[in-house]
Design an enzyme around this catalytic site. Structure first.
Site, PDB file in Angstrom:
ATOM      1  N   LYS A 149       4.540  -0.698  11.932  1.00  0.00           N
ATOM      2  CA  LYS A 149       4.537  -0.868  13.394  1.00  0.00           C
ATOM      3  C   LYS A 149       3.724   0.224  14.080  1.00  0.00           C
ATOM      4  O   LYS A 149       3.313   0.055  15.235  1.00  0.00           O
ATOM      5  CB  LYS A 149       5.967  -0.866  13.936  1.00  0.00           C
ATOM      6  CG  LYS A 149       6.778  -2.113  13.625  1.00  0.00           C
ATOM      7  CD  LYS A 149       8.135  -2.056  14.301  1.00  0.00           C
ATOM      8  CE  LYS A 149       8.983  -3.292  13.998  1.00  0.00           C
ATOM      9  NZ  LYS A 149       9.505  -3.290  12.612  1.00  0.00           N
ATOM     10  N   CYS A 154      14.537  -9.419  16.709  1.00  0.00           N
ATOM     11  CA  CYS A 154      13.497  -8.863  15.837  1.00  0.00           C
ATOM     12  C   CYS A 154      13.747  -9.147  14.358  1.00  0.00           C
ATOM     13  O   CYS A 154      12.880  -8.868  13.523  1.00  0.00           O
ATOM     14  CB  CYS A 154      13.388  -7.358  16.057  1.00  0.00           C
ATOM     15  SG  CYS A 154      13.138  -6.952  17.804  1.00  0.00           S
ATOM     16  N   GLU A 167      18.250   4.337  11.083  1.00  0.00           N
ATOM     17  CA  GLU A 167      17.729   3.736   9.857  1.00  0.00           C
ATOM     18  C   GLU A 167      17.552   4.783   8.762  1.00  0.00           C
ATOM     19  O   GLU A 167      17.820   4.517   7.585  1.00  0.00           O
ATOM     20  CB  GLU A 167      16.416   3.018  10.131  1.00  0.00           C
ATOM     21  CG  GLU A 167      15.901   2.233   8.940  1.00  0.00           C
ATOM     22  CD  GLU A 167      14.713   1.353   9.261  1.00  0.00           C
ATOM     23  OE1 GLU A 167      14.356   0.512   8.416  1.00  0.00           O
ATOM     24  OE2 GLU A 167      14.123   1.496  10.358  1.00  0.00           O
ATOM     25  N   HIS A 214       5.053  -3.752  17.553  1.00  0.00           N
ATOM     26  CA  HIS A 214       6.269  -4.489  17.195  1.00  0.00           C
ATOM     27  C   HIS A 214       6.059  -5.967  17.529  1.00  0.00           C
ATOM     28  O   HIS A 214       6.007  -6.344  18.694  1.00  0.00           O
ATOM     29  CB  HIS A 214       7.449  -3.914  17.962  1.00  0.00           C
ATOM     30  CG  HIS A 214       8.783  -4.405  17.514  1.00  0.00           C
ATOM     31  ND1 HIS A 214       8.944  -5.442  16.620  1.00  0.00           N
ATOM     32  CD2 HIS A 214      10.050  -4.002  17.843  1.00  0.00           C
ATOM     33  CE1 HIS A 214      10.230  -5.650  16.412  1.00  0.00           C
ATOM     34  NE2 HIS A 214      10.920  -4.784  17.135  1.00  0.00           N
ATOM     35  N   PHE A 233      17.983  -6.807  18.620  1.00  0.00           N
ATOM     36  CA  PHE A 233      18.945  -6.718  19.715  1.00  0.00           C
ATOM     37  C   PHE A 233      20.090  -7.703  19.454  1.00  0.00           C
ATOM     38  O   PHE A 233      19.879  -8.825  19.020  1.00  0.00           O
ATOM     39  CB  PHE A 233      18.279  -7.071  21.047  1.00  0.00           C
ATOM     40  CG  PHE A 233      17.342  -6.021  21.575  1.00  0.00           C
ATOM     41  CD1 PHE A 233      17.286  -4.751  21.036  1.00  0.00           C
ATOM     42  CD2 PHE A 233      16.501  -6.310  22.645  1.00  0.00           C
ATOM     43  CE1 PHE A 233      16.427  -3.784  21.531  1.00  0.00           C
ATOM     44  CE2 PHE A 233      15.631  -5.355  23.152  1.00  0.00           C
ATOM     45  CZ  PHE A 233      15.596  -4.101  22.594  1.00  0.00           C
ATOM     46  N   HIS A 268      12.162  -0.781   9.555  1.00  0.00           N
ATOM     47  CA  HIS A 268      12.086  -1.349  10.899  1.00  0.00           C
ATOM     48  C   HIS A 268      11.298  -0.389  11.794  1.00  0.00           C
ATOM     49  O   HIS A 268      10.400  -0.819  12.514  1.00  0.00           O
ATOM     50  CB  HIS A 268      13.486  -1.602  11.442  1.00  0.00           C
ATOM     51  CG  HIS A 268      13.502  -2.377  12.711  1.00  0.00           C
ATOM     52  ND1 HIS A 268      12.886  -3.601  12.842  1.00  0.00           N
ATOM     53  CD2 HIS A 268      14.060  -2.120  13.924  1.00  0.00           C
ATOM     54  CE1 HIS A 268      13.060  -4.065  14.064  1.00  0.00           C
ATOM     55  NE2 HIS A 268      13.770  -3.180  14.746  1.00  0.00           N
TER      56      HIS A 268
END
Length: 415
Positions: A337, A165, A316, A342, A403, A305
């Site tokens: 998002k 991502c 975060e 996403h 990831f 994010h």
């Protein structure tokens, strides 16, 4: 050596909220959700039956029949977004040195639809490998920048970035750094993704990463909400033109803003989960701000994010409070998002675009779908819940975490 300044001179987009930059931005500011039941395949046996698809997409509106056969949908989105950005920046006008323009493009997965289709066709056969000659060049993650360079004759540095991502933020950061070092005058950069298919949705379902709120898709993406149960998959492509400042000024280019920092770190912690204390996220923001000596107190807006996952949103938030201290309560935070879903490897590109347009319009897009405070998240922070907020935005920061523990941040500043 003296590092060169880098500015943004073009934007292009095809997203779940619109097929242009203008349409996407309008819907972001208005808090429109792009989530709906999946139209592309039969979801009756899937745990998740919705996503943020590009609406009413017909490749024949953009490509002829022969081109469609050669292009995975992720590469189609890349070319559409790049076309818009190149036109916006007038980077194909007379006098552009094509040897000094490069392409760096991010995708987390690449041509997964092509791989799926070929695998299914093979499994249905008698074992004879009757594979398309376009199978490999449609599937590979670096083919999108290749196609863009071939279309425009750009012969500068050309490659793809793959960091889940964080992929398109890494692409933007690499383009920024190469221009600073004098390796090219300009880059077409950004990212695209097209993983809303049986393999993509089924794979993320098996990880329990996706929301399963099938009864109410439009409110399923709930960053920082107590009831969040996973992210909503999105798709599309967004392109930025990054250009050396003096080169842009000399040709009279429109300048949106300046790129003033890029950071990259690793969590070195877990396959899919963030570091619980947000250590990698903290370091990547610090590194991005250090590039040009931006003090944390100068930041007005963070496009986080904020995926709507139970662990990620908490980590975060902790990192932001550590980096910004008391100033964390004075800046705006939002997760777009909540509206776009996403976009995986393209998330950094669309969220960078949101930062750039926030600077140009002095308005922060909202975080929608907030219903109940999470006691594990400091809700004294301004998450820009429900509605866009007007404020002077001089400096904006975009975060993306992938990831594998990949973290990337980029900083934009008004000229």
């Amino acid at each position: 050596m003296e590092l060169k300044r880098v500015v943004v001179t073009g934007l292009g987009a095809i997203t779940p909220l619109g097929k242009t930059v203008e349409e996407t931005w309008t819907n972001l500011v208005n808090g429109v959700s792009g989530s709906a039941p999946i139209a592309r395949f039969d979801t009756s046996k899937f745990k998740t039956k919705f996503a943020c698809e590009v609406k009413d997409y017909d490749p024949k509106e953009y490509f002829d029949r022969k081109e469609v056969r050669k292009l995975d949908i992720y590469a189609q989105f890349a070319l559409i977004a790049a076309d818009q950005a190149v036109a916006d920046a007038e980077l194909d006008s007379e006098g552009i040195d094509q040897n000094e323009v490069g392409v760096i493009w991010g995708t987390g997965i690449g041509g997964i639809k092509t791989f799926l289709d070929e695998a299914v066709d093979y499994a249905k056969g008698d074992g004879t490998p009757r594979l398309s000659p376009f199978f490999i060049p449609k599937m590979i993650a670096d083919i999108a920048p290749g196609h863009i360079s071939m279309k425009y004759g750009y012969r500068g540095p050309n490659f793809g970035t793959v960091s889940a991502c964080a992929s398109s933020t890494n692409a933007i950061g690499e383009a920024y750094n190469l221009i600073r070092l004098g390796k090219a005058n300009a880059f077409v950069t950004g990212g695209s993704e097209a993983a809303i298919n049986e393999a993509g949705v089924g794979g993320f379902n098996s990880m329990q990463a996706l929301s399963t709120r099938n009864d109410d898709p439009q409110t399923a993406s709930r960053p920082f909400d107590k009831g969040r149960d996973g992210f909503v998959m999105g798709e599309g492509g967004v392109s930025l033109i990054l250009e050396e400042y003096e080169h842009a000024v000399a040709r009279g280019a429109k300048i949106y803003c300046e790129v003033v920092g890029a950071g990259m770190t690793a969590d070195a912690h877990h396959l899919t989960a963030p570091h619980p204390e947000g250590l990698g996220a903290k370091r990547v923001m610090v590194n991005a701000l250090k590039d040009n000596g931006i003090d944390p107190s100068e930041v007005d807006y963070i496009n986080v994010h904020g995926t709507s996952t139970p662990l990620g949103d908490i980590a975060e938030t902790k990192a932001i409070k550590e980096v910004f201290g008391d100033h964390a309560y004075k800046l705006n935070i939002s997760s777009t998002k909540s509206m776009t879903g996403h976009l995986l490897g393209a998330a950094g590109a669309i969220e960078s675009m949101a930062c750039i347009l926030a600077i140009n319009n002095d308005i922060v897009p909202p975080t929608i779908n907030h219903f109940e405070d999470d006691p594990d998240i400091d809700n004294k922070l301004n998450f820009t819940f429900h509605k866009a907020q007007e404020r002077k935005v001089k400096v904006a920061l975009s975060n993306t975490f992938g990831f594998g523990g990949h973290n990337a941040s980029v900083v934009f500043k008004a000229l």
